[in-house]
Design a protein around this motif. Sequence first.
Motif, PDB file in Angstrom:
ATOM      1  N   ARG A  73      -8.859  73.935 -21.304  1.00 40.29           N
ATOM      2  CA  ARG A  73      -8.172  74.782 -20.311  1.00 40.29           C
ATOM      3  C   ARG A  73      -8.658  76.235 -20.402  1.00 40.29           C
ATOM      4  O   ARG A  73      -8.890  76.894 -19.403  1.00 40.29           O
ATOM      5  CB  ARG A  73      -6.646  74.743 -20.537  1.00 40.29           C
ATOM      6  N   ASP A  79      -9.276  66.540 -32.727  1.00 40.49           N
ATOM      7  CA  ASP A  79      -8.810  67.841 -33.228  1.00 40.49           C
ATOM      8  C   ASP A  79      -7.494  67.648 -33.965  1.00 40.49           C
ATOM      9  O   ASP A  79      -6.878  66.576 -33.874  1.00 40.49           O
ATOM     10  CB  ASP A  79      -8.693  68.880 -32.098  1.00 40.49           C
ATOM     11  N   CYS A 133      -2.513  65.507 -34.441  1.00 43.11           N
ATOM     12  CA  CYS A 133      -3.959  65.197 -34.363  1.00 43.11           C
ATOM     13  C   CYS A 133      -4.221  64.612 -32.975  1.00 43.11           C
ATOM     14  O   CYS A 133      -3.345  63.982 -32.406  1.00 43.11           O
ATOM     15  CB  CYS A 133      -4.344  64.071 -35.323  1.00 43.11           C
TER      16      CYS A 133
HETATM   17  P1  TYD Z   1      -4.480  72.641 -28.710  1.00 39.45           P
HETATM   18  O1  TYD Z   1      -5.546  71.986 -27.896  1.00 39.45           O
HETATM   19  O2  TYD Z   1      -4.757  74.031 -29.168  1.00 39.45           O
HETATM   20  O3  TYD Z   1      -3.133  72.729 -27.937  1.00 39.45           O
HETATM   21  P2  TYD Z   1      -2.476  71.733 -26.870  1.00 39.45           P
HETATM   22  O4  TYD Z   1      -1.986  70.581 -27.687  1.00 39.45           O
HETATM   23  O5  TYD Z   1      -1.376  72.571 -26.290  1.00 39.45           O
HETATM   24  O6  TYD Z   1      -3.501  71.342 -25.879  1.00 39.45           O
HETATM   25  O7  TYD Z   1      -4.175  71.729 -29.982  1.00 39.45           O
HETATM   26  C1  TYD Z   1      -5.225  71.334 -30.836  1.00 39.45           C
HETATM   27  C2  TYD Z   1      -4.715  70.328 -31.840  1.00 39.45           C
HETATM   28  O8  TYD Z   1      -3.841  70.945 -32.760  1.00 39.45           O
HETATM   29  C3  TYD Z   1      -3.943  69.172 -31.210  1.00 39.45           C
HETATM   30  O9  TYD Z   1      -4.258  67.981 -31.936  1.00 39.45           O
HETATM   31  C4  TYD Z   1      -2.500  69.535 -31.424  1.00 39.45           C
HETATM   32  C5  TYD Z   1      -2.530  70.385 -32.686  1.00 39.45           C
HETATM   33  N1  TYD Z   1      -1.559  71.497 -32.668  1.00 39.45           N
HETATM   34  C6  TYD Z   1      -0.278  71.268 -33.141  1.00 39.45           C
HETATM   35  O10 TYD Z   1       0.047  70.152 -33.591  1.00 39.45           O
HETATM   36  N2  TYD Z   1       0.613  72.308 -33.124  1.00 39.45           N
HETATM   37  C7  TYD Z   1       0.293  73.534 -32.658  1.00 39.45           C
HETATM   38  O11 TYD Z   1       1.163  74.447 -32.655  1.00 39.45           O
HETATM   39  C8  TYD Z   1      -1.042  73.765 -32.181  1.00 39.45           C
HETATM   40  C9  TYD Z   1      -1.472  75.111 -31.657  1.00 39.45           C
HETATM   41  C10 TYD Z   1      -1.935  72.712 -32.199  1.00 39.45           C
END
Ligand code: TYD
Length: 244
Positions: free
Chosen positions: A103, A175, A198
């Motif tokens: 995004r 991720d 994850c």
């Molecule tokens: P990210 O892509 O930054 O956010 P969104 O889930 O809003 O698209 O998230 C990256 C990875 O980190 C994803 O596997 C979810 C995890 N994450 C969390 O669990 N908690 C959090 O507060 C953030 C920023 C990420």
Amino acid sequence: MEKLAVVYRGKAKTLYTTADPHRLILEFRDDASAFNGRRVEALAGKGAINNQINHFIMQRLQAAGIATQLERLLSADQALVKKLTMLPVECVVRNRAAGALCRRLAIAEGQVLNPPLFELFLKSDALDDPLINEFYGYTFGWITPEQYRQIKQLTFQINALLVPLFEQADLLLVDYKLEFGLLGEQIVLGDEISPDNCRLWDKKSGNKLDKDRFRQELGHVVESYLEIAQRLGIEVHQNSEVTT
Ligand code: TYD
Ligand code: ATP
């Protein structure tokens, strides 16, 4: 070990004090939340699955020499952990592009990221966990340069262990988010590693098996979490006393 008082009730877990001032009980609830708590639902069975996946992964990391909070599994949905003073930052590792990265920078979902990205977010629900970098940490006193050096090193060590662990289960670790805390001066891995924090895709089909099923309303959330557990070779117990 008995639960005494609630220390903190978060969006997905509750922390309790125990008779031991250095140990807490971490209870994994069935609550699922997305969009910083703006959508909340109960998903029956999720807490137990995440507790047991987290236990399995933390055990593997511990065995590979990473200091983790893990003491032992107490029941299907509870674990005994070391009480840490959590650093107020979240560490995100990205092996492939997904979610907020796509995004923010209009990157195509699934693009391989080599080397993997390492991002820092401030833990603040009030501010929607904003993206920061290490200099914000130094300037505002959230993290020291030495702590940053160590969490970055630990995070890449953990990534090198987790990618093949999931790969063996035919899962792509896209991720994930890690949280570290302090035990005295030592940096220790805390919180949880589970499909709640994850992104995990089936290696062949690319199907999403993680919390994106909840975020994107794809259905079969708990079934997908269970599939991840089963592929990792974990026999998940529900509502039963688990002894290790
Ligand atoms: P990210 O892509 O930054 O956010 P969104 O889930 O809003 O698209 O998230 C990256 C990875 O980190 C994803 O596997 C979810 C995890 N994450 C969390 O669990 N908690 C959090 O507060 C953030 C920023 C990420
Ligand atoms: P988020 O989902 O953004 O992490 P939250 O606080 O609602 O927010 P929960 O997982 O429900 O998340 O709450 C667990 C809380 O417990 C987190 O604030 C986490 O930092 C903290 N925590 C995790 N492990 C430990 C530990 N070993 N010692 C002390 N606190 C811990």
